[in-house]
Structures are given as C-alpha cells and as structure tokens.
Design a protein around this motif. Structure first.
Motif, PDB file in Angstrom:
ATOM      1  N   MET A  32      -5.262  42.487  43.773  1.00  0.00           N
ATOM      2  CA  MET A  32      -5.953  43.562  43.061  1.00  0.00           C
ATOM      3  C   MET A  32      -4.970  44.348  42.198  1.00  0.00           C
ATOM      4  O   MET A  32      -3.910  44.749  42.673  1.00  0.00           O
TER       5      MET A  32
ATOM      6  N   CYS B  94     -16.776  41.422  45.920  1.00  0.00           N
ATOM      7  CA  CYS B  94     -17.533  41.716  44.714  1.00  0.00           C
ATOM      8  C   CYS B  94     -18.046  40.409  44.132  1.00  0.00           C
ATOM      9  O   CYS B  94     -17.414  39.379  44.265  1.00  0.00           O
TER      10      CYS B  94
ATOM     11  N   ILE C 280     -11.926  37.146  37.404  1.00  0.00           N
ATOM     12  CA  ILE C 280     -12.157  36.688  38.778  1.00  0.00           C
ATOM     13  C   ILE C 280     -12.109  35.161  38.852  1.00  0.00           C
ATOM     14  O   ILE C 280     -11.457  34.584  39.730  1.00  0.00           O
TER      15      ILE C 280
ATOM     16  N   ARG D   3     -12.795  38.229  46.773  1.00  0.00           N
ATOM     17  CA  ARG D   3     -12.522  38.870  48.064  1.00  0.00           C
ATOM     18  C   ARG D   3     -11.052  39.265  48.130  1.00  0.00           C
ATOM     19  O   ARG D   3     -10.464  39.309  49.191  1.00  0.00           O
ATOM     20  N   ASN D   4     -10.479  39.552  46.957  1.00  0.00           N
ATOM     21  CA  ASN D   4      -9.043  39.784  46.940  1.00  0.00           C
ATOM     22  C   ASN D   4      -8.650  41.193  47.364  1.00  0.00           C
ATOM     23  O   ASN D   4      -7.466  41.502  47.390  1.00  0.00           O
TER      24      ASN D   4
ATOM     25  N   MET E  85     -12.095  46.579  49.052  1.00  0.00           N
ATOM     26  CA  MET E  85     -13.205  47.301  48.423  1.00  0.00           C
ATOM     27  C   MET E  85     -14.357  46.324  48.210  1.00  0.00           C
ATOM     28  O   MET E  85     -15.517  46.712  48.162  1.00  0.00           O
ATOM     29  N   GLY E  86     -13.972  45.030  48.070  1.00  0.00           N
ATOM     30  CA  GLY E  86     -14.962  43.980  47.887  1.00  0.00           C
ATOM     31  C   GLY E  86     -15.523  43.560  49.223  1.00  0.00           C
ATOM     32  O   GLY E  86     -15.342  44.265  50.203  1.00  0.00           O
TER      33      GLY E  86
ATOM     34  N   GLY F  85     -16.367  43.701  38.842  1.00  0.00           N
ATOM     35  CA  GLY F  85     -16.081  44.054  40.227  1.00  0.00           C
ATOM     36  C   GLY F  85     -15.819  45.545  40.327  1.00  0.00           C
ATOM     37  O   GLY F  85     -15.750  46.252  39.301  1.00  0.00           O
ATOM     38  N   ILE F  86     -15.667  46.030  41.545  1.00  0.00           N
ATOM     39  CA  ILE F  86     -15.484  47.463  41.753  1.00  0.00           C
ATOM     40  C   ILE F  86     -14.252  47.972  41.008  1.00  0.00           C
ATOM     41  O   ILE F  86     -14.261  49.048  40.406  1.00  0.00           O
ATOM     42  N   CYS F  87     -13.166  47.168  40.974  1.00  0.00           N
ATOM     43  CA  CYS F  87     -11.946  47.588  40.283  1.00  0.00           C
ATOM     44  C   CYS F  87     -12.077  47.423  38.774  1.00  0.00           C
ATOM     45  O   CYS F  87     -11.204  47.840  38.024  1.00  0.00           O
TER      46      CYS F  87
ATOM     47  N   ALA G  91     -12.630  44.271  37.429  1.00  0.00           N
ATOM     48  CA  ALA G  91     -12.328  42.877  37.069  1.00  0.00           C
ATOM     49  C   ALA G  91     -13.580  42.204  36.516  1.00  0.00           C
ATOM     50  O   ALA G  91     -14.671  42.341  37.071  1.00  0.00           O
TER      51      ALA G  91
HETATM   52 FE1  SF4 Z   1     -11.295  44.001  45.036  1.00  0.00          FE
HETATM   53 FE2  SF4 Z   1     -11.591  43.982  42.381  1.00  0.00          FE
HETATM   54 FE3  SF4 Z   1     -11.869  41.703  43.766  1.00  0.00          FE
HETATM   55 FE4  SF4 Z   1     -13.728  43.604  43.965  1.00  0.00          FE
HETATM   56  S1  SF4 Z   1     -13.193  42.445  42.098  1.00  0.00           S
HETATM   57  S2  SF4 Z   1     -12.781  42.447  45.670  1.00  0.00           S
HETATM   58  S3  SF4 Z   1     -12.481  45.467  43.811  1.00  0.00           S
HETATM   59  S4  SF4 Z   1     -10.003  42.886  43.547  1.00  0.00           S
END
Ligand code: SF4
Ligand code: NFS
Length: 639
Positions: free
Chosen positions: A197, A54, A75, A47-48, A51-52, A66-68, A70
């Motif tokens: 992020m 994730c 994570i 939840r960093n 966008m999440g 994750g969306i970015c 990661a």
């Molecule tokens: Fe944000 Fe990336 Fe974490 Fe998803 S995985 S919440 S995009 S930092």
C-alpha cells in the motif's frame, strides 16, 4: 461427461472408480467452486492492506477505486507482479537448493552427491568468465556454486546468469528499460515492496518491475538447469514410456513428485541398491518400480529414462489404481488433496522438505548430509505398504505410450552435428531458411482444471506439425504430449508435414535411430525452458539477429501456476510471442491488458496472445512465424 475433464483414457478410467467409491477429485472441487469470483478472475481484488479487501467494479456500477485510491490499473498490475515474484521465488528457491548442494559437494560435505558432468561444469564456469586451467573439479565446483549463491542477494552488477546467456540486443534493451535485475532475491523483494500500500501506483512502472522480476525468474530457471546438469548429468536422448500403464502390480510402485532432482536422484540411487531390492523381494515383490509425476518426473525421465506416470491435474488419479505404494514429494505443484485420497488406499505420501509439509503425510526430512540413508528409510515405508496390499486387486489402466525424451541443448546440437560436425546449427538454420521448417514453437506449462486435460496441447500440436513447425516441450506440457504418443518417431510419420518429416528423418537416420526424431522434442522440466532460450540465442547469434526477429513463439495452452506466469513474462521480454490458453487474471484493466497483448510488441518484441480456442491459437502462432519469416526475407506461407 468425463471428456470434459480429461482427454487421457487412463484418467477417465480412474474417474469411474472415483465416482463409484465417492472419492472427491480436483474436478469435483472445481465444480464446488463455481461460479468463481469475477473480481479475482479479472485481477480486480486487492488485499494488500487491512483497510481492504477492496474490489473495483469492472462494469462501472460500483467503486472505481480502492480505499487508498488505487485504480483498477494499479491493482491489476500489482497483482500480476506478485504472481511473478512468487513464480521467481519458486524457481530460484529450487536453484538455490541446488547451489547449496554443489557448494557442499565442493567442500566434501555431501558425500552422496557428486559432480556427474564435469564437461558441463567447465562449460558453465567458462561462460561465467572463470579460468579453469589447473583447478580441481572441486575447486571449479566451489567457484560456480559461489557465483550461483551470489546471484541471490543485491549486487552492484547485473545477474551473471542473465548477462552470460542472452543476446547483446536483449541485454541492451533491458538496460535501456532499467529492468536488469541486480539480485534474484532482491528483485523478488523489490516487487513485494513496490506493491504494498502506498508505493508504486503507476501501472506501467509496475509492469516494468514485473519484467525485472521475470528476468530474475529466468536466471533462477537457467541456474536450475545448469546446476542440475552439473550434479546429475546433462540429458541425452532416452527411450521410455508414459501413462498409468507403467505401474506394475507385482512391484513396489513408488511415484516421485515435485521438482528438484536433489531428492529424487537419491531415491533412485537407493532403489538400485541390492540390500533395498532384497528387502522388497522379501516382502513378496518382484522389484521396485520408480515412476515420475510432474517435473520431478521430467527430470528423472530426461536423465534416466524413468517412466512418466501422470501430470499436473491428474496427480490424484494413480492412487485409485490401488497399486501405488508411495508418493514421495519435494515441493511445488503437489496437491494437498493427495493425502486425503491416499488415506482411502493406504498409499504413503512422504514429504521430504522442511518448507513443504502436508497434513496426513509422513515427513522424512532429506538433507544433503543424510540423503541416501533417508532415501532407504522412505523406500522401506513403500515396501511396508506393498506388503499390506499385495493380495488385494489392483486396477491399473492398460494405457501407455512410448516416449523419446532427453533433448538437452547439448543433445540437440550433438544430433545435428551428425549432419554437420563443423557447424551443427547449419542444418537447422538451412531448414528454416528453405522453409522445410517454418519456425519453432515451445510448449510449456501445466494442465488446468478449467481446460479438458491435454485437449489444447493435442489440437495445437496437430495443427502446427502438419504445417512444418518444429516443436519443443517442457513441464507438464511435455508430459501431456508424452502420454498421448506425440514424443515418438511414429507421431512424425503421422502428423508432420513433408518438410518437417524430411528434416526429422534426416537427423534420425544420421543418428542411427533408423526413424525420424519426434515432431516435439522433450527438453525437460519447467526450469528447462532455459534450454529453449539457449537454442534461440544460438540461432539468433548465428544469424546475426536478435531473438525478437526469429520465427519462434511459445505457448502455455493449459497453464495454471504462478511459475508459468513468470516464465511467460520473461518469454515475452526475451522477444518471444507467447500464447496463453487460459485467460490471465488481468482483464479488469484495459491498460494492463493492452500493454501485455499489444504495446509489449513495440517495446520488447514479444507479447501475449490470449486465445482459448486451440486451433485459432495455432493459427495465431503460425501467423507470428510467417510475419517474422517475412521480416527475414524468407518465403512465407498461408495458413
Ligand atoms: Fe489497501 Fe488500497 Fe489495496 Fe484497498 S486498494 S486493500 S486500501 S492497498
Ligand atoms: Ni511447471 Fe513443473 Fe507441471 Fe505446471 Fe507444475 S509441475 S514447474 S508449474 S503443473 S508444468
């Protein structure tokens, strides 16, 4: 049913009352959470950023990034780091508070406080490299306080409380790995930055950042111990009692809960004043009965023999006796649910720190400048509640154990000096060499609602004691063992193997106890895990080895707090294999899991042993000890 919840008979008695009255407890709220989220449990939820959130599918059926972008490894490592940063912030926040008190004492601005242990002040000052000759106590206190406060922000050189307290081997290792923190707050803030992020996506590099953060936590713990000893006295052996049977129906019962002796010491001082006592008597009480919960309780037990009421997961239970008039808290490990339970009984919950308020509690802010006045005000609230309940029935369980506590490093060395004044550590080292003591295990950490309260501590201590392992304990672990009678000479008679019994008896007799020392030595609160390090460092330096070669290990069999994760991480970094009895939220990454449980051994000497079965865990720690005995060419034993 209740045995699944707690091994403590007084807790089980209270649970019956809770059931009858329909009061919800920590165990009910746990049940309501089941099943807990598998992503969170395995560390795979991020939840960093917004966008999440994730989450990564651990079974490979869903998203693997994750969306970015990661990965699971990134994570999990980042989440672990954030636990460590939070733990370090807690321990060091507590230490910073003490440093401000010491600074004010040195400047004559906190009249209710003083330097109670000048010898410790001078010892700490000298360890930091200060000349103390010709200086007044206030001047030395001022320098130590300034040095303490200087530990927090970014500096050019490594932390003094790391550099001056560890072995040369450890310091060289930390420099080689680039993990020497140059400021406590700096290390915490670095973790927060690197885990946002788009910063540190390398899981192993993240773990190194976590080690650095854990060393900042270690510095905070050691500072907490040193400054508490300077301000309130270095503990020496004391006799006391533990468990809910310490409540007294006809007294104003006040529980002190949280961590920092800055508040509780003032309540203790105020409770001893004649005027305050008279007030209690006018209300119809026979006196004021102060008791402790969690680490504030440990601090008071260690220094003053204040009885321990209960710990960690059972903190709501004493309210159900009806006899608890007030719970005074500072910060950390205080369940917000206390006020809900207290409302059913009229027990006053009093918060004292600006950063730690609880809805439903009375807030009486305690500053260094007004501490005693406020302490009296708070006790008056407890007396008021006593007046209202004094004719009502109470349900105090007839359960308590005797306790010997107060084993600071200084107290342990002092006790050993009765056997060898010239070289106090020699009797301990000789016992390890000849095998009467196989090794030393430190029990630390909390109770966790996921484990039947105290069950892991009890099973492990029995297994290790009979195999001649000497044990130390801190925090709510020490509390658990206290409530079950393991911090007594009688426990040595009952559980210790012949070698351990002989050594503990020799020390006990030489110190006029007429009995052995307990098989588990209570060395204090959670920050006082630093005392265990001092002992390990002294042993290592005397033997001319590094900590990672000593037959020592640690265990947090029922931990729950982020602070415990921080401590566990510095323990392995210091070269101490550390058992965790609750699976940490890292299993979503096989890379992170294998670094922490295997790879770390090659790099640091310490590593985590995750084992939820306490007997198997004891066996694993015994195996660690044997392996290290072998490494030192000492005789080994089979399990
Ligand atoms: Fe944000 Fe990336 Fe974490 Fe998803 S995985 S919440 S995009 S930092
Ligand atoms: Ni440690 Fe002490 Fe107890 Fe756990 Fe909390 S009081 S600081 S974190 S619960 S042992």
């Amino acid at each position: 049913m209740t045995a699944e919840k707690s091994c403590d008979p007084s807790v089980n008695e209270m649970l019956q009352i809770a059931k009858k009255k329909g009061i919800s407890t920590v165990w009910d709220r746990y049940r309501a959470q089941l099943p807990q989220c598998g992503f969170g449990e395995s560390g795979l939820c991020c939840r960093n950023c917004v966008m999440g959130p994730c989450r990564i599918d651990p079974f490979g059926d869903g998203p693997d990034k994750g969306i970015c972008g990661a990965t699971a490894d990134t994570i999990v490592a980042r989440n672990l780091n954030r636990y460590i940063a939070a733990g370090a912030a807690s321990h060091s926040g507590h230490a910073k508070h003490l440093a401000h008190v010491l600074k004010k004492v040195s400047a004559g601005k906190a009249a209710d406080y003083s330097v109670r242990d000048e010898a410790k002040l001078v010892a700490v000052a000298r360890r930091l490299g200060f000349e103390t000759g010709g200086l007044t106590v206030s001047e030395v206190a001022g320098r130590v306080a300034d040095a303490a406060l200087a530990e927090f922000s970014e500096r050019e050189e490594p932390l003094a409380w790391v550099e001056s307290t560890l072995t040369g081997g450890r310091l060289a290792k930390f420099k080689e790995l680039g993990v020497m923190p140059s400021g406590i707050d700096a290390a915490i803030s670095e973790i927060l930055q690197r885990t946002t992020m788009g910063v540190d996506a390398d899981p192993v590099n993240n773990l190194l950042g976590g080690i650095k953060g854990s060393l900042a936590d270690y510095a905070g713990c050691h500072l907490g111990t040193d400054l508490s000893d300077i301000l309130f006295g270095t503990p020496m052996p004391v006799f006391s009692e533990a468990n809910m049977g310490v409540l007294k129906e006809k007294f104003v019962n006040i529980a002190l809960h949280g961590h920092n002796p800055v508040v509780s010491e003032m309540i203790l001082a105020a409770a001893k004043e004649d005027a305050v006592l008279d007030q209690a008597k006018e209300a119809g009480a026979e006196g004021i009965n102060l008791v402790g919960i969690c680490c504030t309780g440990n601090e008071l037990l260690m220094r003053h023999g204040v009885q321990a009421l209960t710990h960690s997961v059972s903190q709501e239970m004493p309210i159900l006796t009806g006899a608890l008039d007030a719970i005074i808290v500072d910060y950390q490990c205080v369940y917000p649910s206390l006020t809900t339970v207290a409302q059913c009984y009229g027990t006053k919950v009093v918060t004292t720190m600006g950063i730690a308020k609880i809805p439903g509690a009375v807030h009486v802010e305690i500053d260094e400048e007004n501490a005693l006045v406020k302490a009296r005000e708070i006790i008056a609230l407890a007396i008021e509640r006593f007046k209202a309940r004094k004719d009502a029935p109470t349900f105090i369980p007839d359960v308590k154990s005797s306790v010997v506590a107060g084993f600071s490093t200084e107290a342990i060395v002092g006790a050993l000096a009765k056997l060898n004044a010239q070289n106090p550590l020699k009797p301990l080292i000789d016992s390890i060499i000849d095998g009467n003591i196989q090794g030393v295990v430190l029990f630390a950490g909390c109770n966790n609602v996921k484990v039947p309260q105290d069950s892991n501590y009890l099973a492990m201590v029995k297994e290790l004691a009979k195999r001649d392992v000497l044990m130390l304990a801190t925090g709510c672990g020490a509390g658990a063992l206290a409530r079950h009678g393991f911090l007594t000479p009688e426990a040595t008679e009952e559980y210790a193997g012949p070698g351990l019994k002989a050594v503990l008896t020799a020390i006990g007799m030489a110190n006029g106890l007429g009995k052995p020392l307990p098989p588990v030595l209570h060395i204090g609160s959670c920050v006082d895990n630093s005392r265990a390090v001092d002992i390990a460092v002294a042993l290592a330096n005397t033997l001319g080895v590094d900590i990672k070669e000593l037959p020592v290990a640690a265990s947090a069999p029922e931990y729950m707090h982020e602070k415990a994760i921080a401590i566990g991480t510095w323990a392995i970094s210091l070269g101490i294999p550390t058992h965790l009895g609750v699976v940490p939220p890292v299993v979503g990454s096989s890379l992170v899991t294998s670094v922490l449980t295997q790879g770390a051994e090659d790099i640091l000497g310490g590593y985590f042993i995750v084992e939820t079965d306490p007997v198997k865990a004891a066996e694993a720690l015994f195996a660690v000890i044997q392996k290290r005995r072998g490494g030192l060419n000492l005789a080994t034993r089979a399990w």
